[in-house]
Motif scaffolding. Sequence first.
Motif, PDB file in Angstrom:
ATOM      1  N   ILE A 324       0.811  -1.203   0.000  1.00 20.77           N
ATOM      2  CA  ILE A 324       0.000   0.000   0.000  1.00 20.77           C
ATOM      3  C   ILE A 324       0.857   1.272   0.000  1.00 20.77           C
ATOM      4  N   THR A 325       2.103   1.190   0.456  1.00 19.29           N
ATOM      5  CA  THR A 325       3.019   2.342   0.399  1.00 19.29           C
ATOM      6  C   THR A 325       4.379   1.865  -0.114  1.00 19.29           C
ATOM      7  N   PRO A 326       4.477   1.502  -1.376  1.00 18.12           N
ATOM      8  CA  PRO A 326       5.704   0.871  -1.881  1.00 18.12           C
ATOM      9  C   PRO A 326       6.925   1.767  -1.857  1.00 18.12           C
ATOM     10  N   LYS A 327       6.741   3.091  -1.789  1.00 16.73           N
ATOM     11  CA  LYS A 327       7.898   3.993  -1.767  1.00 16.73           C
ATOM     12  C   LYS A 327       8.279   4.425  -0.351  1.00 16.73           C
ATOM     13  N   ASP A 328       7.597   3.919   0.662  1.00 16.22           N
ATOM     14  CA  ASP A 328       7.981   4.223   2.031  1.00 16.22           C
ATOM     15  C   ASP A 328       9.367   3.636   2.303  1.00 16.22           C
ATOM     16  N   ALA A 329      10.162   4.365   3.096  1.00 12.22           N
ATOM     17  CA  ALA A 329      11.523   3.913   3.373  1.00 12.22           C
ATOM     18  C   ALA A 329      11.559   2.548   4.038  1.00 12.22           C
ATOM     19  N   SER A 330      10.493   2.176   4.754  1.00 13.92           N
ATOM     20  CA  SER A 330      10.455   0.882   5.446  1.00 13.92           C
ATOM     21  C   SER A 330       9.796  -0.212   4.624  1.00 13.92           C
ATOM     22  N   SER A 331       9.368   0.088   3.430  1.00 18.20           N
ATOM     23  CA  SER A 331       8.660  -0.908   2.625  1.00 18.20           C
ATOM     24  C   SER A 331       9.601  -2.039   2.213  1.00 18.20           C
ATOM     25  N   PRO A 332       9.149  -3.297   2.257  1.00 19.96           N
ATOM     26  CA  PRO A 332      10.017  -4.412   1.866  1.00 19.96           C
ATOM     27  C   PRO A 332      10.385  -4.326   0.387  1.00 19.96           C
ATOM     28  N   ARG A 333      11.615  -4.656   0.072  1.00 17.43           N
ATOM     29  CA  ARG A 333      12.111  -4.536  -1.304  1.00 17.43           C
ATOM     30  C   ARG A 333      12.347  -5.876  -1.987  1.00 17.43           C
ATOM     31  N   ASP A 334      12.254  -6.976  -1.261  1.00 16.89           N
ATOM     32  CA  ASP A 334      12.678  -8.264  -1.806  1.00 16.89           C
ATOM     33  C   ASP A 334      11.522  -9.242  -2.003  1.00 16.89           C
ATOM     34  N   LEU A 335      10.283  -8.763  -2.045  1.00 12.81           N
ATOM     35  CA  LEU A 335       9.153  -9.671  -2.213  1.00 12.81           C
ATOM     36  C   LEU A 335       9.027 -10.092  -3.676  1.00 12.81           C
ATOM     37  N   PRO A 336       8.696 -11.342  -3.927  1.00 10.16           N
ATOM     38  CA  PRO A 336       8.470 -11.760  -5.316  1.00 10.16           C
ATOM     39  C   PRO A 336       7.261 -11.024  -5.893  1.00 10.16           C
ATOM     40  N   GLN A 337       7.355 -10.682  -7.165  1.00 11.75           N
ATOM     41  CA  GLN A 337       6.266  -9.969  -7.818  1.00 11.75           C
ATOM     42  C   GLN A 337       5.057 -10.883  -7.993  1.00 11.75           C
ATOM     43  N   ALA A 464       8.494  -3.493   7.880  1.00 12.14           N
ATOM     44  CA  ALA A 464       8.427  -4.198   6.593  1.00 12.14           C
ATOM     45  C   ALA A 464       7.631  -5.492   6.730  1.00 12.14           C
ATOM     46  N   ASP A 465       7.828  -6.206   7.827  1.00 13.29           N
ATOM     47  CA  ASP A 465       7.069  -7.438   8.049  1.00 13.29           C
ATOM     48  C   ASP A 465       5.575  -7.152   8.155  1.00 13.29           C
ATOM     49  N   LEU A 466       5.216  -6.058   8.826  1.00 17.15           N
ATOM     50  CA  LEU A 466       3.806  -5.691   8.948  1.00 17.15           C
ATOM     51  C   LEU A 466       3.200  -5.362   7.589  1.00 17.15           C
ATOM     52  N   GLN A 467       3.963  -4.690   6.752  1.00 19.20           N
ATOM     53  CA  GLN A 467       3.459  -4.361   5.420  1.00 19.20           C
ATOM     54  C   GLN A 467       3.299  -5.607   4.555  1.00 19.20           C
ATOM     55  N   THR A 468       4.196  -6.560   4.734  1.00 17.78           N
ATOM     56  CA  THR A 468       4.073  -7.819   4.002  1.00 17.78           C
ATOM     57  C   THR A 468       2.816  -8.571   4.423  1.00 17.78           C
ATOM     58  N   GLU A 469       2.551  -8.599   5.714  1.00 17.41           N
ATOM     59  CA  GLU A 469       1.348  -9.279   6.205  1.00 17.41           C
ATOM     60  C   GLU A 469       0.088  -8.586   5.697  1.00 17.41           C
ATOM     61  N   LEU A 470       0.094  -7.274   5.708  1.00 18.11           N
ATOM     62  CA  LEU A 470      -1.052  -6.532   5.189  1.00 18.11           C
ATOM     63  C   LEU A 470      -1.243  -6.814   3.704  1.00 18.11           C
ATOM     64  N   ARG A 471      -0.168  -6.894   2.965  1.00 13.31           N
ATOM     65  CA  ARG A 471      -0.224  -7.198   1.534  1.00 13.31           C
ATOM     66  C   ARG A 471      -0.889  -8.540   1.277  1.00 13.31           C
ATOM     67  N   ASP A 472      -0.565  -9.546   2.095  1.00  9.79           N
ATOM     68  CA  ASP A 472      -1.042 -10.901   1.844  1.00  9.79           C
ATOM     69  C   ASP A 472      -2.390 -11.202   2.489  1.00  9.79           C
ATOM     70  N   GLN A 473      -2.725 -10.527   3.595  1.00 13.16           N
ATOM     71  CA  GLN A 473      -3.931 -10.867   4.334  1.00 13.16           C
ATOM     72  C   GLN A 473      -5.015  -9.795   4.276  1.00 13.16           C
ATOM     73  N   GLY A 474      -4.663  -8.593   3.867  1.00 19.70           N
ATOM     74  CA  GLY A 474      -5.591  -7.476   3.954  1.00 19.70           C
ATOM     75  C   GLY A 474      -6.571  -7.390   2.805  1.00 19.70           C
ATOM     76  N   GLY A 475      -7.218  -6.229   2.699  1.00 20.10           N
ATOM     77  CA  GLY A 475      -8.286  -6.038   1.734  1.00 20.10           C
ATOM     78  C   GLY A 475      -7.942  -5.123   0.579  1.00 20.10           C
ATOM     79  N   TYR A 476      -6.662  -4.917   0.326  1.00 21.44           N
ATOM     80  CA  TYR A 476      -6.240  -4.080  -0.792  1.00 21.44           C
ATOM     81  C   TYR A 476      -5.639  -4.919  -1.918  1.00 21.44           C
ATOM     82  N   ALA A 477      -5.898  -4.503  -3.138  1.00 22.95           N
ATOM     83  CA  ALA A 477      -5.163  -4.995  -4.298  1.00 22.95           C
ATOM     84  C   ALA A 477      -4.555  -3.774  -4.969  1.00 22.95           C
ATOM     85  N   VAL A 478      -3.245  -3.663  -4.898  1.00 19.31           N
ATOM     86  CA  VAL A 478      -2.535  -2.521  -5.493  1.00 19.31           C
ATOM     87  C   VAL A 478      -1.904  -3.003  -6.789  1.00 19.31           C
ATOM     88  N   TRP A 479      -2.528  -2.658  -7.891  1.00 18.86           N
ATOM     89  CA  TRP A 479      -2.175  -3.236  -9.192  1.00 18.86           C
ATOM     90  C   TRP A 479      -1.143  -2.421  -9.963  1.00 18.86           C
TER      91      TRP A 479
END
Length: 513
Positions: A324-337, A464-479
């Motif tokens: 949801i915030t891919p340019k945040d300094a804490s955003s994970p950078r190594d997740l598979p697309q 970064a871990d929290l953002q990864t969990e939100l990405r996989d479990q939450g209600g957003y699709a950021v295309w």
Amino acid sequence: MHSQFRRRTAAVVTAVAVLAGCAGNAPAAAPAPAGPPGAANDTVRYAAPGSPSNAVTDPHGLLPGESDMVRMALTYDVLTVPGADGSTRPRLATEWRPDKTLTRWRITVRDDATFSDGRPVRAADALFSLRRMGEKAAENFGRMAMFDLGASKVIDDTAFELVTRKPYAEVGRALEGATFVVPEGSDDFGEPVPGSGPFRPTARGGAQAVVYERNDDWWGPAPPSRFIEVRAVPDPQARAQALLSGQVDLAGGVPATLAKQQEGNSAVRLLRRPGATLYPLVMRMDTEPFDDHRVREAVRLALDRRQLLDTVFLGYGEIGNDLITPKDASSPRDLPQRTRDLGRARKLMADAGLAGGVDLTLHTTTAYPGMDSAATLISQQLAGIGIRAEVSLEPADTYFSEIYGRKPFYLSYLGGIPFLDVVRVALTPGSPTNETAWKDPAWFAGLDEALAEADDARRSSLLADLQTELRDQGGYAVWAVSDRLDLARAGLSGVPEGIGFASAFIDQVSLDG
């Protein structure tokens, strides 16, 4: 919120821009020289997103448009600012130092800043301004919610103690944004009160524009332009055409279609700010069928992200990976697309008991360029897994009051604000702006743990871990993540590079190249 800069907090309540259509193939006119009130090349004219009909003069409440934020950033100083690299930079505050508990912070303010009426800026003015922001929490989405402002106190003329409600290691970042400092006791904002910013408002301009004159007593780097004119223009097409016809020197937030047409035009420059705009697909987790994680995952797997990026944003940006915030300094950078996988998506739908598909309404609007075409294309893509989504085009002027945070399936808007701001605005349980109904207690316990971590690297890893969990479990699709697109007169320089609130600081723009 925008900011913007484009921010969600502004988008929720603003009279948002309505796309007027494509520019057509008419040749672009070269911008004309800058005009009065100063000499040639002494005035920069900026057409900013915003509406003159709801322009504000109070810097601490709702700032409904980018033009409002820009006007405030010219007039007033803020305590800290976001750097282009995502780090927090000093502005009026020169230092923020915690005690061992991370609950009491000594904030030091500059000793060489003065208001436009000659009074020195004091720590008492800064704390008064923060308290006033706290009193206006309902308007500014609780920007000061992490602070116990009643327990905070002035230490001396250049320092005050800022108390947090719980350990909070990101105080510097919390002081970014709209922490505009005004003189202690200011209560009448019918007109701008004295500020300590790089410019001062003048009596010039009209109903749609305000002219600012350089403040030669400002403590910061001298602005190269004597005057800056800020025009609030709600229609992105109209902003672009104002630039092309020579009425302004900088047009903020122009449509991708028109930007594409101007590539190769030597009379103008196309300015791109990566990662500035997202139109997340919202799936409310408290509403069927999105209360089933398998359905949410199926939706994310059904999206053809490259097609959406190329169609909606004409390739100006990058494929989204549901962060949801891919340019945040804490955003994970190594997740598979995450990529399209219709086979797996259909199996998830079947496992959720929806092998025969489901009928839904997908809400969208023309509030921002391409939101309507994005919904149409998403609907077509979801048909491949049995989701029959009827697109409902809603009025732009009521979308963020009638649809946002209310409907179970719609396109939202997010513009360049940090992860912790998104948490505060859009992920807080019980909040009317918690649009996905996110409320995982364990996740919020993890957030408290991260914010109580004094080590920067360790805290960034936890976030970064929290953002990864939100990405996989939450209600957003950021295309997709779109670039912010501005058009500038050839020779214009000094436009800020940052996104979100960082883009509001235009005091260094110049027509001298």
